[in-house]
Design a protein around this motif. Structure first.
Motif, mmCIF file in Angstrom:
data_model
loop_
_atom_site.group_PDB
_atom_site.id
_atom_site.type_symbol
_atom_site.label_atom_id
_atom_site.label_comp_id
_atom_site.label_asym_id
_atom_site.label_seq_id
_atom_site.Cartn_x
_atom_site.Cartn_y
_atom_site.Cartn_z
ATOM 1 N N VAL A 306 0.836 -1.202 0.000
ATOM 2 C CA VAL A 306 0.000 0.000 0.000
ATOM 3 C C VAL A 306 0.873 1.256 0.000
ATOM 4 C CG1 VAL A 306 -1.660 1.332 1.348
ATOM 5 C CG2 VAL A 306 -1.963 -1.134 1.080
ATOM 6 N N PHE A 307 1.916 1.257 0.831
ATOM 7 C CA PHE A 307 2.753 2.456 0.939
ATOM 8 C C PHE A 307 3.495 2.743 -0.362
ATOM 9 C CE2 PHE A 307 6.951 4.303 1.755
ATOM 10 C CZ PHE A 307 6.573 5.510 2.329
ATOM 11 N N TRP A 308 4.169 1.731 -0.930
ATOM 12 C CA TRP A 308 4.924 1.968 -2.156
ATOM 13 C C TRP A 308 4.006 2.177 -3.344
ATOM 14 C CZ3 TRP A 308 9.739 3.460 -2.262
ATOM 15 C CH2 TRP A 308 10.567 3.160 -1.174
ATOM 16 N N GLY A 309 2.816 1.596 -3.312
ATOM 17 C CA GLY A 309 1.841 1.899 -4.354
ATOM 18 C C GLY A 309 1.397 3.353 -4.293
ATOM 19 N N TRP A 310 1.222 3.877 -3.086
ATOM 20 C CA TRP A 310 0.877 5.300 -2.938
ATOM 21 C C TRP A 310 2.041 6.198 -3.338
ATOM 22 C CZ3 TRP A 310 3.344 8.488 0.766
ATOM 23 C CH2 TRP A 310 2.842 9.792 0.827
ATOM 24 N N LEU A 311 3.252 5.761 -3.047
ATOM 25 C CA LEU A 311 4.417 6.596 -3.302
ATOM 26 C C LEU A 311 4.800 6.608 -4.774
ATOM 27 C CD1 LEU A 311 6.464 8.286 -1.582
ATOM 28 C CD2 LEU A 311 7.973 6.301 -1.681
ATOM 29 N N TRP A 312 4.804 5.427 -5.414
ATOM 30 C CA TRP A 312 5.295 5.318 -6.797
ATOM 31 C C TRP A 312 4.259 4.775 -7.768
ATOM 32 C CZ3 TRP A 312 10.881 2.915 -6.209
ATOM 33 C CH2 TRP A 312 11.752 3.917 -5.757
ATOM 34 N N GLY A 313 3.044 4.518 -7.315
ATOM 35 C CA GLY A 313 2.038 3.981 -8.216
ATOM 36 C C GLY A 313 2.218 2.489 -8.443
ATOM 37 N N ILE A 314 1.796 2.012 -9.622
ATOM 38 C CA ILE A 314 1.863 0.588 -9.938
ATOM 39 C C ILE A 314 3.292 0.044 -9.892
ATOM 40 C CG2 ILE A 314 1.422 -1.133 -11.740
ATOM 41 C CD1 ILE A 314 -0.997 0.477 -12.578
ATOM 42 N N PRO A 315 4.295 0.745 -10.467
ATOM 43 C CA PRO A 315 5.670 0.215 -10.349
ATOM 44 C C PRO A 315 6.123 0.047 -8.905
ATOM 45 C CG PRO A 315 5.577 1.928 -12.030
ATOM 46 C CD PRO A 315 4.260 1.945 -11.323
ATOM 47 N N GLY A 316 5.738 0.980 -8.047
ATOM 48 C CA GLY A 316 6.107 0.855 -6.642
ATOM 49 C C GLY A 316 5.455 -0.334 -5.975
ATOM 50 N N ALA A 317 4.192 -0.599 -6.305
ATOM 51 C CA ALA A 317 3.510 -1.751 -5.723
ATOM 52 C C ALA A 317 4.140 -3.059 -6.186
ATOM 53 C CB ALA A 317 2.026 -1.717 -6.089
ATOM 54 N N LEU A 318 4.620 -3.109 -7.441
ATOM 55 C CA LEU A 318 5.207 -4.338 -7.966
ATOM 56 C C LEU A 318 6.564 -4.644 -7.341
ATOM 57 C CD1 LEU A 318 4.298 -4.026 -11.762
ATOM 58 C CD2 LEU A 318 3.255 -5.531 -10.070
ATOM 59 N N VAL A 319 7.341 -3.607 -7.021
ATOM 60 C CA VAL A 319 8.675 -3.846 -6.450
ATOM 61 C C VAL A 319 8.658 -3.805 -4.927
ATOM 62 C CG1 VAL A 319 9.772 -2.849 -8.489
ATOM 63 C CG2 VAL A 319 9.359 -1.403 -6.503
ATOM 64 N N ALA A 320 7.489 -3.607 -4.322
ATOM 65 C CA ALA A 320 7.425 -3.439 -2.868
ATOM 66 C C ALA A 320 7.887 -4.684 -2.133
ATOM 67 C CB ALA A 320 5.999 -3.070 -2.458
ATOM 68 N N VAL A 321 7.380 -5.845 -2.523
ATOM 69 C CA VAL A 321 7.719 -7.072 -1.796
ATOM 70 C C VAL A 321 9.173 -7.480 -2.006
ATOM 71 C CG1 VAL A 321 7.163 -9.508 -1.506
ATOM 72 C CG2 VAL A 321 5.336 -7.851 -1.755
ATOM 73 N N PRO A 322 9.709 -7.478 -3.251
ATOM 74 C CA PRO A 322 11.150 -7.744 -3.381
ATOM 75 C C PRO A 322 12.008 -6.787 -2.561
ATOM 76 C CG PRO A 322 10.105 -7.895 -5.511
ATOM 77 C CD PRO A 322 9.071 -7.379 -4.573
ATOM 78 N N PHE A 323 11.631 -5.526 -2.532
ATOM 79 C CA PHE A 323 12.369 -4.558 -1.730
ATOM 80 C C PHE A 323 12.267 -4.894 -0.247
ATOM 81 C CE2 PHE A 323 12.525 -0.541 0.643
ATOM 82 C CZ PHE A 323 13.784 -0.087 0.269
ATOM 83 N N LEU A 324 11.088 -5.336 0.205
ATOM 84 C CA LEU A 324 10.910 -5.695 1.608
ATOM 85 C C LEU A 324 11.742 -6.925 1.964
ATOM 86 C CD1 LEU A 324 9.380 -5.111 4.259
ATOM 87 C CD2 LEU A 324 7.594 -6.665 3.453
ATOM 88 N N VAL A 325 11.833 -7.880 1.050
ATOM 89 C CA VAL A 325 12.640 -9.068 1.303
ATOM 90 C C VAL A 325 14.112 -8.694 1.437
ATOM 91 C CG1 VAL A 325 13.429 -11.242 0.302
ATOM 92 C CG2 VAL A 325 11.023 -10.637 0.206
ATOM 93 N N VAL A 326 14.592 -7.829 0.549
ATOM 94 C CA VAL A 326 15.984 -7.364 0.641
ATOM 95 C C VAL A 326 16.231 -6.693 1.986
ATOM 96 C CG1 VAL A 326 17.680 -5.775 -0.334
ATOM 97 C CG2 VAL A 326 16.233 -7.119 -1.844
ATOM 98 N N PHE A 327 15.316 -5.825 2.386
ATOM 99 C CA PHE A 327 15.465 -5.111 3.657
ATOM 100 C C PHE A 327 15.431 -6.082 4.834
ATOM 101 C CE2 PHE A 327 13.462 -2.706 7.206
ATOM 102 C CZ PHE A 327 14.506 -1.810 7.421
ATOM 103 N N LYS A 328 14.561 -7.094 4.785
ATOM 104 C CA LYS A 328 14.459 -8.072 5.875
ATOM 105 C C LYS A 328 15.748 -8.886 6.016
ATOM 106 C CE LYS A 328 11.943 -12.280 7.123
ATOM 107 N NZ LYS A 328 12.972 -13.267 6.733
ATOM 108 N N VAL A 329 16.302 -9.325 4.890
ATOM 109 C CA VAL A 329 17.530 -10.113 4.949
ATOM 110 C C VAL A 329 18.686 -9.273 5.474
ATOM 111 C CG1 VAL A 329 19.194 -11.403 3.565
ATOM 112 C CG2 VAL A 329 16.756 -11.653 3.127
ATOM 113 N N ILE A 330 18.747 -8.027 5.072
ATOM 114 C CA ILE A 330 19.783 -7.135 5.596
ATOM 115 C C ILE A 330 19.628 -6.956 7.105
ATOM 116 C CG2 ILE A 330 20.644 -4.756 5.563
ATOM 117 C CD1 ILE A 330 20.016 -4.674 2.600
ATOM 118 N N CYS A 331 18.387 -6.778 7.563
ATOM 119 C CA CYS A 331 18.150 -6.621 9.001
ATOM 120 C C CYS A 331 18.553 -7.870 9.771
ATOM 121 C CB CYS A 331 16.670 -6.307 9.255
ATOM 122 S SG CYS A 331 16.144 -4.674 8.699
ATOM 123 N N GLU A 332 18.369 -9.045 9.182
ATOM 124 C CA GLU A 332 18.743 -10.284 9.857
ATOM 125 C C GLU A 332 20.248 -10.373 10.099
ATOM 126 O OE1 GLU A 332 15.201 -13.116 8.004
ATOM 127 O OE2 GLU A 332 17.298 -13.436 7.480
#
Length: 363
Positions: A306-332
């Motif tokens: 929802v957040f990345w879709g609001w920020l960047w539209g459809i492209p943001g919504a499509l890359v939101a989950v891959p970006f979240l996975v990258v961020f999660k692995v880095i946090c780990e």
């Protein structure tokens, strides 16, 4: 001491707001760079496999990136004509859908008529005339959109090509940045862990989505839906959008199947099959293939989309989950961010706590 802590916290909030503001206004610059890194991570397992059998990094990068670009070009060329015809026939399709769903259409029409009457009553006849700003023509808008998409794809593919052809260059630079041998080992272990998990996730999800698109294509072809391959491509792309993608795809397939088939009962087989396939993929196949290690908190995933879709539209919504996975692995892999990684994880958080990679931040 307390004042210093307040100032530091305020500065962090300001920095965070500044980052999001920069991401919003610099979308055309950041998006292709992010897509380039994601593409490189997705193709990196294949690049390493080719290198192990004797193919140089540069040749493997050219082969993979050009092959990906050729596939995208063929899919776009094959779907463009059908989509153009559909766009021209949208008014007729809308009329047919309203005719077959007459009961629902009558209720919607009554609500719309009542809304129009309320708007007419609220208009002041003595109000100043409305100033209408002339919008750019359809041709100009289409040209601008195609130019933006072309520039984004060009930067994405070129950056992915450079990243893949560089091989282990970034790892060697990272090793050189740490003065001690222990620090070099921890840095390499952490970065390899991040790359392995993220690339495996992205490649697995991409393969799953392609398989889902093929299955839907075959199913709709069996039902007699014309241009079923276009819906297969759409399903593969929409499936990068968790939860919302399957819902949107079901509605679109249902609308076109109502127009295509004579009976409403037979037409409903298409959206029902779409929903069954996406449910099987989301509830069983994907969790089984990616495992608990990369399981995500559903609330965090939804809010991220929802957040990345609001920020960047459809492209943001499509890359939101891959970006979240990258961020999660880095946090780990960074001790100060372990709490964030646990929050982003699924039900089983023990694997996050027992991550084998030594945290880089502890150096």
């Amino acid at each position: 001491m307390e004042n210093n802590y307040s100032v530091e916290r305020s500065l962090r909030v300001l920095v965070l707001i500044s980052l999001f503001a920069t991401a919003y206004f610099a979308r055309d610059l950041i998006l292709p760079v992010l897509l380039g890194f994601l593409m490189a991570l997705t193709l990196s397992p294949l690049s390493r496999a080719l290198f192990r059998i004797g193919v140089p990094h540069t040749a493997a990068a050219i082969l993979l990136v050009s092959g990906t670009g050729l596939v995208i070009l063929l899919i776009a060329a094959g779907s463009a004509g059908t989509i153009a015809v559909w766009s021209d026939e949208l008014p007729r399709m809308g009329s047919e859908i309203r005719g077959k769903l007459s009961t629902m259409s009558e209720a919607v029409e009554e609500v719309r008529s009542a809304t129009d009457e309320v708007e007419k009553l609220s208009v002041d006849p003595e109000a100043a005339p409305e100033v209408v700003v002339k919008q750019p023509g359809l041709l100009d808008s289409a040209f601008d959109t195609m130019t933006r998409i072309g520039a984004t794809l060009a930067v994405t593919f070129i950056l992915a090509l450079f990243l893949l052809s560089s091989g282990d260059l970034f790892y060697r630079k990272l090793v050189q940045a740490f003065p001690t041998l222990e620090g070099k080992k921890r840095a390499l272990q952490t970065v390899y862990s991040i790359e392995k998990q993220v690339s495996r996730y992205l490649l697995t999800i991409t393969i799953i989505n392609i398989a889902l698109g093929v299955c839907l294509w075959l199913y709709l072809t069996a039902l007699g839906m014309p241009n079923a391959y276009v819906w297969g491509v759409a399903a593969a792309l929409l499936n990068f959008l968790p939860y919302l993608g399957g819902f949107i795809g079901t509605l679109l397939v249902g609308a076109f199947s109502i127009v295509t088939f004579d009976t409403l009962g037979y037409a409903l087989l298409a959206p029902i099959g779409y929903q069954v396939l996406t449910t099987l993929e989301g509830q069983f196949i994907t969790p089984w293939l990616i495992g608990r290690r990369l399981a995500m908190n559903t609330v965090a995933v939804f809010l991220t989309v929802v957040f990345w879709g609001w920020l960047w539209g459809i492209p943001g919504a499509l890359v939101a989950v891959p970006f979240l996975v990258v961020f999660k692995v880095i946090c780990e892999n960074f001790e100060p961010l372990k709490t964030v990684a646990i929050f982003l994880s699924g039900d089983d958080t023990e694997e996050v706590r027992s991550n084998k990679a030594e945290p880089l931040a502890s150096e």
